[in-house]
Design an enzyme around this catalytic site. Sequence first.
Site, short mmCIF file in Angstrom:
data_model
loop_
_atom_site.label_atom_id
_atom_site.label_comp_id
_atom_site.label_asym_id
_atom_site.label_seq_id
_atom_site.Cartn_x
_atom_site.Cartn_y
_atom_site.Cartn_z
N ASP A 11 26.71 48.72 12.02
CA ASP A 11 27.01 50.08 12.50
C ASP A 11 27.85 50.83 11.46
O ASP A 11 29.00 51.19 11.72
CB ASP A 11 27.76 50.02 13.85
CG ASP A 11 29.09 49.29 13.76
OD1 ASP A 11 29.25 48.45 12.84
OD2 ASP A 11 29.98 49.56 14.59
N HIS A 248 36.89 43.94 7.50
CA HIS A 248 36.41 42.92 8.45
C HIS A 248 35.01 42.40 8.13
O HIS A 248 34.76 41.21 8.05
CB HIS A 248 36.39 43.48 9.87
CG HIS A 248 37.70 43.98 10.35
ND1 HIS A 248 38.66 43.18 10.89
CD2 HIS A 248 38.22 45.24 10.36
CE1 HIS A 248 39.71 43.89 11.23
NE2 HIS A 248 39.48 45.15 10.91
C1 BDR Z 1 34.98 45.87 13.59
O1 BDR Z 1 34.95 47.13 14.26
C2 BDR Z 1 34.46 48.13 13.40
O2 BDR Z 1 35.33 49.23 13.41
C3 BDR Z 1 34.36 47.52 12.03
O3 BDR Z 1 33.24 48.04 11.35
C4 BDR Z 1 34.23 46.05 12.28
O4 BDR Z 1 32.88 45.67 12.44
C5 BDR Z 1 36.42 45.43 13.44
O5 BDR Z 1 37.00 45.33 14.69
CA CA Z 2 31.02 47.15 11.79
#
Ligand code: BDR
Ligand code: CA
Length: 331
Positions: A11, A248
């Site tokens: 996403d 992340h």
């Molecule tokens: C996850 O949430 C999204 O905001 C980031 O892309 C990552 O996949 C981290 O909590």
């Molecule tokens: Ca993500």
Amino acid sequence: MSKRKIIFDTDPGIDDAVALLTLLNYDDFEVLGITSVAGNKGISHTTDNASKLIRYAQKDIKVYRGAYSSYERVKEGLEAQGRDGGNVHGIDGLGGVGLPVDPNNISPISAIDFILDSVKTYPGEIEIISVGPMTNLALAIDRDEKTMRNVKKVWSMGGGVFRGNVTPVAEFNYWFDTLAVEKVYSLGISVDIVMVGLDATHQCIFDANDLTFIRLAGGEKGSLIYAMVQDYLQAYWSYNKYIGIVIHDLLPVLMAIDPTVCTRLVHSNLRIVHQGLTKGQCIVDLADSWKLEKNVYVAMDMDVRKCKELFMEVCFGKEVKETYCLVFPAL
Ligand code: BDR
Ligand code: CA
């Protein structure tokens, strides 16, 4: 030797973007396709963002548009709820860097069809790196669970054992679609699912020096990433008082490339809370109190230095990694 077959479910999202640009540079992966999902932004934005990144990387790979909302809402034919990652990822989800979309790399085939067709074509070979809400995977399981049991492995960024981010106990991707998480982990007894959650990702903070290095040493791609992460840097300062960022979604990619970046992997049982104050909380039975069948491998500890060096090498090349080691000698 044939390359490993990868589907990237995403996403984008700034950290998704860095993860994707790294993944696309790894020679031993054959990226079969990118499946988009609503999460950090709505589905139109995340699909366009994936298209922009593929165009930028000059890869002949398609984006397959996925779920516009959570599993429950899609199943009930309800509209998207309008919840997303807010401005953490900038106005457009990519820090407003203004890359052009390539309409030709967006396939008319849906993400669910693409995932199922790919697994049917390569049973037991497909690894899915899932870095957004798990909605597409859950819908694919609904449609054809038998086929989805032939996925080789799922590398998942989401959840957390001892911390949350969107609430004190819940991580964004898993909180966004808890039913999808439950559905996917129901396969965890027969399909390996590796959860790279907040316990792991928050160990690997790219600080201001790392980011400046990326801009100075990483060429055009480094400058792009540096520009892209500025909104994200601001968000990490506002919410966490970090002078740096947690990328992340990069961590499951690095772990898929080299599993030894994870120094403690626990095979356990995971369940998720669906409602109330603790919605999205993962309960991982580290002590095996429930004696339930194990459905998850949880990354608990990472070798941060190894992660950073691997990232520099795969995303920017061996020379940049060597320069990184000269500039920041390992302690
Ligand atoms: C996850 O949430 C999204 O905001 C980031 O892309 C990552 O996949 C981290 O909590
Ligand atoms: Ca993500």
